[in-house]
Motif scaffolding. Structure first.
Motif, PDB file in Angstrom:
ATOM      1  N   VAL A  50       0.830  -1.205   0.000  1.00  0.00           N
ATOM      2  CA  VAL A  50       0.000   0.000   0.000  1.00  0.00           C
ATOM      3  C   VAL A  50       0.865   1.256   0.000  1.00  0.00           C
ATOM      4  O   VAL A  50       0.533   2.258  -0.642  1.00  0.00           O
ATOM      5  N   ILE A  51       1.993   1.216   0.707  1.00  0.00           N
ATOM      6  CA  ILE A  51       2.899   2.368   0.731  1.00  0.00           C
ATOM      7  C   ILE A  51       3.444   2.656  -0.667  1.00  0.00           C
ATOM      8  O   ILE A  51       3.519   3.807  -1.107  1.00  0.00           O
ATOM      9  N   ILE A  52       3.830   1.594  -1.381  1.00  0.00           N
ATOM     10  CA  ILE A  52       4.307   1.777  -2.754  1.00  0.00           C
ATOM     11  C   ILE A  52       3.187   2.311  -3.638  1.00  0.00           C
ATOM     12  O   ILE A  52       3.400   3.137  -4.530  1.00  0.00           O
ATOM     13  N   GLU A  53       1.974   1.859  -3.391  1.00  0.00           N
ATOM     14  CA  GLU A  53       0.812   2.366  -4.120  1.00  0.00           C
ATOM     15  C   GLU A  53       0.647   3.867  -3.886  1.00  0.00           C
ATOM     16  O   GLU A  53       0.360   4.626  -4.828  1.00  0.00           O
ATOM     17  N   ILE A  54       0.833   4.310  -2.654  1.00  0.00           N
ATOM     18  CA  ILE A  54       0.727   5.729  -2.326  1.00  0.00           C
ATOM     19  C   ILE A  54       1.763   6.540  -3.106  1.00  0.00           C
ATOM     20  O   ILE A  54       1.463   7.609  -3.647  1.00  0.00           O
ATOM     21  N   ILE A  55       2.998   6.035  -3.164  1.00  0.00           N
ATOM     22  CA  ILE A  55       4.063   6.734  -3.882  1.00  0.00           C
ATOM     23  C   ILE A  55       3.698   6.885  -5.357  1.00  0.00           C
ATOM     24  O   ILE A  55       3.879   7.957  -5.955  1.00  0.00           O
ATOM     25  N   LEU A  56       3.162   5.826  -5.940  1.00  0.00           N
ATOM     26  CA  LEU A  56       2.767   5.889  -7.353  1.00  0.00           C
ATOM     27  C   LEU A  56       1.663   6.912  -7.561  1.00  0.00           C
ATOM     28  O   LEU A  56       1.720   7.736  -8.491  1.00  0.00           O
ATOM     29  N   PHE A  57       0.636   6.879  -6.706  1.00  0.00           N
ATOM     30  CA  PHE A  57      -0.463   7.820  -6.836  1.00  0.00           C
ATOM     31  C   PHE A  57      -0.002   9.268  -6.642  1.00  0.00           C
ATOM     32  O   PHE A  57      -0.495  10.188  -7.303  1.00  0.00           O
ATOM     33  N   MET A  58       0.948   9.471  -5.726  1.00  0.00           N
ATOM     34  CA  MET A  58       1.378  10.820  -5.381  1.00  0.00           C
ATOM     35  C   MET A  58       2.208  11.465  -6.482  1.00  0.00           C
ATOM     36  O   MET A  58       2.016  12.634  -6.828  1.00  0.00           O
ATOM     37  N   PHE A  59       3.167  10.733  -7.024  1.00  0.00           N
ATOM     38  CA  PHE A  59       4.200  11.348  -7.847  1.00  0.00           C
ATOM     39  C   PHE A  59       4.182  10.934  -9.319  1.00  0.00           C
ATOM     40  O   PHE A  59       4.914  11.506 -10.119  1.00  0.00           O
ATOM     41  N   PHE A  60       3.370   9.940  -9.668  1.00  0.00           N
ATOM     42  CA  PHE A  60       3.397   9.456 -11.040  1.00  0.00           C
ATOM     43  C   PHE A  60       2.007   9.429 -11.672  1.00  0.00           C
ATOM     44  O   PHE A  60       1.731   8.629 -12.555  1.00  0.00           O
ATOM     45  N   GLY A  61       1.135  10.319 -11.188  1.00  0.00           N
ATOM     46  CA  GLY A  61      -0.227  10.338 -11.701  1.00  0.00           C
ATOM     47  C   GLY A  61      -0.334  10.688 -13.169  1.00  0.00           C
ATOM     48  O   GLY A  61      -1.222  10.203 -13.871  1.00  0.00           O
ATOM     49  N   ASN A  62       0.567  11.535 -13.656  1.00  0.00           N
ATOM     50  CA  ASN A  62       0.517  11.939 -15.063  1.00  0.00           C
ATOM     51  C   ASN A  62       1.271  10.992 -15.980  1.00  0.00           C
ATOM     52  O   ASN A  62       1.320  11.214 -17.195  1.00  0.00           O
TER      53      ASN A  62
END
Length: 383
Positions: A249-261
């Motif tokens: 879930v933490i890795i999921e958060i990082i993806l959502f936060m910084f790689f949304g575009n």
């Protein structure tokens, strides 16, 4: 995190995702613990838990239709959230199975609408803002991790009786948050001007998308149901299992936060192919090498691709395929067919495979489902 102009729209949605997923973080891992503490049998608990999955197959269609009909997605979301809260409150005073089953059916009626309606409202609300959907959706991931940790601590201190009050608190805060969400009503259209939902749904591209989404959630079924049991069978302690699950879930958060575009920089075919390729690898490794810690941690890192990346692409596909006024129905279809039917059918099949062949083969079957999805994708491109 959000620009000055985006904050009034983005923050209420972010906070709503936080409290709604906090509800999931309390309910999914711990409500079975509460049911067991009040004397319900395993089969009764299974019936109660299956209600949420089954409701996700048909009920979202009604909410999608209602949103399209009245053109006020915020009001529909408020109704669903408030109804879910009202249905949950009597859980505090009822402990017999028959009553709980009726209450659960009532709660599921509203619960099944909350996530697809929030996704549809979020995508619509930020369409003119420089804010990726994932930066808002990460609020849900944060809420889930926060709730899992806090609820586990509270249960350890005060017992399983805190589960229902904790769920009520999360829902009440979600109800309050809906009043700060910005409403953007759909434009009025005549019947001749409006696009038929089924005419869009039955296009080859839409059918392909929903078929792939169905297989994607089916492949995650062993993970959603038996991952903790699988690790326990390989000698991991409860605390270690919790940390391993939190890593994904933490890795999921990082993806959502910084790689949304990121999804706009690559072709959708490549992103979906990557998701299924990682699924093939992830489930095979979990099935046969779960006793090797570094391999297991590596498979959790892949969670941001097999689930989070695919979900990001799915939301974008729904936005692209379905016109604005029927976007709620498109989101409901995704929730019902992919998450509800795909995930639910996968859980049933996984249970039989687990009993007949064991955990390793259950995850191998998930790997084969990912391989089948990848094959369908490649064949569709050739065609």
């Amino acid at each position: 995190m959000f620009s000055k102009t985006a904050r009034p729209v983005a923050w209420p949605l972010f906070i709503y995702y936080f409290f709604f997923c906090a509800l999931i973080g309390v309910m999914m891992p711990y409500i079975s613990v509460y049911y067991k503490s009040i004397g319900l049998s395993a089969s009764e608990i299974g019936w109660l838990m299956s209600t949420f999955t089954l409701s996700g197959i048909l009920i979202p269609y009604f909410w999608g239709w209602l949103t399209t009909k009245i053109g006020l997605p915020k009001r529909v979301l408020q109704l669903a959230t408030l109804g879910c809260f009202v249905a949950l409150v009597p859980f505090n005073w009822n402990k017999d199975f028959q009553t709980l089953f009726i209450l659960t059916c009532g709660m599921a009626l509203f619960y099944s609408a909350m996530l697809p309606m929030t996704d549809a409202l979020a995508v619509r609300s930020i369409r003119t803002l420089d804010v990726p959907y994932t930066r808002i959706r990460v609020g849900g991931s944060m809420g889930y991790v926060f709730a899992v940790a806090i609820a586990g601590f509270l249960i350890g201190q005060f017992g399983a009786a805190v589960v229902i009050p904790a769920m009520c608190t999360c829902l009440l805060l979600a109800v309050i948050t809906t009043f700060f969400v910005h409403e953007q009503a759909y434009e009025k259209t005549t019947a001749k001007e409006s696009v038929s939902f089924f005419s869009v749904l039955l296009t080859p591209e839409s059918l392909l998308f929903f078929g792939l989404a169905f297989l994607a959630f089916m492949s995650h079924a062993p993970f959603n149901v038996f991952f903790a049991v699988h690790l326990e069978n390989h000698g991991y302690s409860g605390s270690n299992i919790g940390l391993i699950m939190a890593l994904g879930v933490i890795i999921e958060i990082i993806l959502f936060m910084f790689f949304g575009n990121m999804i706009y920089r690559f072709h959708i075919f490549h992103l979906v192919s990557l998701s299924f390729l990682c699924g093939i690898l992830r489930w095979a490794l979990v099935g046969w090498f779960a006793d090797v810690l570094w391999v297991l941690l590596f498979t959790q890192l892949l969670h941001c691709i097999t689930f989070a990346l695919f979900h990001m692409v799915s939301i974008e596909q729904i936005r692209r395929l379905f016109p604005e006024r029927i976007a709620g129905q498109g989101q409901a279809m995704y929730s019902a067919f992919a998450i509800g039917l795909g995930g639910g059918l996968g859980m049933v099949i996984t249970g039989y495979i687990w009993e007949w062949l064991g955990g390793s083969w259950a995850f191998t079957a998930a790997s084969l489902v990912s391989a089948s999805a990848l094959l369908v994708l490649f064949l569709s491109q050739r065609r």
